[in-house]
Write an enzyme that holds these catalytic residues in place. Structure first.
Site, short mmCIF file in Angstrom:
data_model
loop_
_atom_site.label_atom_id
_atom_site.label_comp_id
_atom_site.label_asym_id
_atom_site.label_seq_id
_atom_site.Cartn_x
_atom_site.Cartn_y
_atom_site.Cartn_z
N ASP A 1 -6.22 -7.20 4.05
CA ASP A 1 -7.37 -6.55 3.41
C ASP A 1 -8.30 -7.61 2.84
O ASP A 1 -9.52 -7.60 3.07
CB ASP A 1 -6.86 -5.62 2.29
CG ASP A 1 -8.00 -4.92 1.57
OD1 ASP A 1 -8.92 -4.44 2.25
OD2 ASP A 1 -7.97 -4.87 0.32
N ASP B 1 -12.07 -9.29 4.63
CA ASP B 1 -13.37 -9.29 3.95
C ASP B 1 -13.93 -10.70 3.89
O ASP B 1 -15.13 -10.93 4.09
CB ASP B 1 -13.25 -8.74 2.51
CG ASP B 1 -13.60 -7.25 2.42
OD1 ASP B 1 -13.40 -6.55 3.42
OD2 ASP B 1 -14.05 -6.81 1.34
N LYS C 1 3.29 -15.44 2.00
CA LYS C 1 3.47 -16.16 0.75
C LYS C 1 4.97 -16.42 0.61
O LYS C 1 5.62 -16.03 -0.37
CB LYS C 1 2.90 -15.32 -0.41
CG LYS C 1 2.83 -16.04 -1.74
CD LYS C 1 1.75 -17.09 -1.83
CE LYS C 1 1.81 -17.82 -3.16
NZ LYS C 1 0.90 -18.98 -3.23
N TYR D 1 0.82 -1.21 0.00
CA TYR D 1 0.00 0.00 0.00
C TYR D 1 0.86 1.26 0.00
O TYR D 1 0.44 2.32 -0.47
CB TYR D 1 -0.91 0.04 1.23
CG TYR D 1 -2.23 -0.68 1.07
CD1 TYR D 1 -2.27 -2.02 0.72
CD2 TYR D 1 -3.43 -0.01 1.29
CE1 TYR D 1 -3.49 -2.67 0.60
CE2 TYR D 1 -4.64 -0.65 1.17
CZ TYR D 1 -4.67 -1.99 0.82
OH TYR D 1 -5.88 -2.61 0.70
N ASP E 1 -2.95 -18.28 0.16
CA ASP E 1 -3.96 -18.97 -0.66
C ASP E 1 -4.62 -20.10 0.14
O ASP E 1 -5.83 -20.27 0.14
CB ASP E 1 -3.36 -19.48 -1.98
CG ASP E 1 -2.07 -20.26 -1.81
OD1 ASP E 1 -1.47 -20.22 -0.71
OD2 ASP E 1 -1.64 -20.92 -2.78
C1 IPM Z 1 -10.37 -1.48 4.07
C2 IPM Z 1 -10.64 -0.86 2.73
C3 IPM Z 1 -9.53 0.12 2.41
C4 IPM Z 1 -8.24 -0.67 2.34
C5 IPM Z 1 -9.75 0.95 1.14
C6 IPM Z 1 -11.04 1.71 1.19
C7 IPM Z 1 -8.59 1.88 0.88
O1 IPM Z 1 -10.81 -1.84 1.76
O2 IPM Z 1 -10.29 -0.73 5.07
O3 IPM Z 1 -10.23 -2.69 4.13
O4 IPM Z 1 -7.94 -1.27 1.31
O5 IPM Z 1 -7.53 -0.70 3.35
MG MG Z 2 -10.81 -3.80 2.53
#
Ligand code: IPM
Ligand code: MG
Length: 360
Positions: free
Chosen positions: A248, A252, A192, A142, A224
């Site tokens: 990230d 999710d 990884k 990032y 993975d």
């Molecule tokens: C998160 C989001 C952010 C990230 C985006 C909105 C920049 O996906 O907080 O997970 O990738 O960190």
């Molecule tokens: Mg995210």
């Protein structure tokens, strides 16, 4: 009895709707436990861009740094998708994480029994799942350099750099081991290392630090495989520690175990002021419809109390209130089963605040 100043960034989309319920919950904690919370609003994201032409105005940075903790709603939306990369609402969010030195992002995914049917995964696989993803937040690909897009025609190249220094790996691993000590004492480090040098250093460094935590069980997994194992058998995980981009993605994925991303809180800590935000985004499709689930933000208030202000009993109170709201059957659309009665954002928020107040 103590007095705290809390910065609030409502942001864009459903941010203001859910933040209002978070503030309500915090006020209820104040009333129940005798603390005073003073709230100051600041702009960031699209709202700041519209007003000041930048996604993170200097006033916001200064104000947040002077407060005890930041409660953050959500930012971004279709309106700002076409603006230059460095002006995007998301750029403001990344800058704020960096400014606050918030290198450790804690994203819990715990499955409530009441919502076992809300996930797309079989209830018998999910029951009892309680994972804490510890994501490195201010490094890795990032922020790594070199980065950019240059060249011409078919040779035009876009590139980013995944880079981690030992000190960055050690400090995030320490957070993970310390949290594991308060839980089931298991850390799974995800990398990884079969392909990436940065991951090899990650793994070696985590193994080195583990010597200071002989009471915590350490395992390693390639990212993975971890993506697969989270779906196959999520109960095997206690704390997962990983870098920025893997975290990230995996966080999710982990959120979907719980049925709805509308349930999940997060804390970004490590610097002097903690940054607390629901995991979900600004959800432009449901803005202003009273459909947003405020429980992620209310759980975020729980994390603000636990990890930001170190008020454990107060945090427990908030977590209990969330369970009470769920067992009373209140459901926003994201967690309702077909045919179940739907409640509004405000109704759920009011019920949580009432449950907090009643527990005094
Ligand atoms: C998160 C989001 C952010 C990230 C985006 C909105 C920049 O996906 O907080 O997970 O990738 O960190
Ligand atoms: Mg995210």
């Amino acid at each position: 009895m103590a007095a705290y100043t809390i910065s609030v960034i409502h942001g864009d989309g459903i941010g203001p709707e859910v933040c209002a319920e978070g503030v309500k919950a915090l006020k209820a904690v104040g009333a129940a436990c005798g603390h005073s919370f003073a709230f100051t609003d600041y702009l960031a994201g699209g709202a700041a861009l519209d007003k000041h032409g930048v996604p993170l105005p200097p006033d916001t940075i200064k104000g947040v740094k002077d407060s005890h903790a930041l409660l953050f709603g959500a930012i971004g939306g279709p309106k700002w998708e076409k603006v230059a990369h460095h002006l995007k609402p998301e750029a403001g969010l990344l800058q704020l994480r960096k400014e606050l030195g918030a290198f450790a992002n804690l994203r819990p995914a715990n499955v409530h029994d009441e919502l076992l049917d809300a996930s797309t995964i079989k209830p018998e696989v999910l029951k009892g799942t309680d994972v804490m993803v510890v994501r490195e937040l201010t490094g890795g690909i990032y922020f790594g350099t070199p980065r950019g897009i240059d060249g011409e025609g078919a040779n035009r190249k876009g590139y980013n750099t995944e880079v981690y220094a030992v000190y960055e790996i050690e400090r995030i691993a320490k957070v993970a081991f310390d949290i594991a000590r308060l839980r089931r004492k298991k850390v799974c480090s995800v990398d990884k290392a079969n392909v990436l040098e940065s991951s090899q250093l990650w793994r070696d460094t985590v193994i080195g630090l583990h010597k200071q935590y002989p009471d915590v069980e350490l395992s390693h997994m390639y990212v993975d495989n971890c993506a697969m194992q989270l779906i196959r058998n999520p109960r095997q995980f206690d704390v997962i520690v990983t870098g920025n981009i893997f975290g990230d993605i995996l966080s999710d994925e982990a959120s979907m175990l719980t049925g709805s991303i509308g349930m999940l809180a997060s804390a970004s800590v490590g610097g002097p002021v903690g940054f607390f935000e629901p995991t979900h985004g600004s959800a432009p499709d449901i803005v202003g419809q009273e459909k947003a689930n405020p429980l992620a933000t209310i759980a975020t208030v729980g994390m603000l109390l636990r990890y930001g202000l170190k008020l454990t009993a107060e945090a427990d109170l908030v977590d209990r209130a969330i369970r009470q709201v769920l067992s009373s059957g209140l459901r926003t659309p994201d967690i309702a089963r077909p045919g179940e009665r739907i409640s509004t954002t405000r109704t759920v928020g009011d019920a949580a605040a009432a449950a907090i107040r009643a527990a005094r």
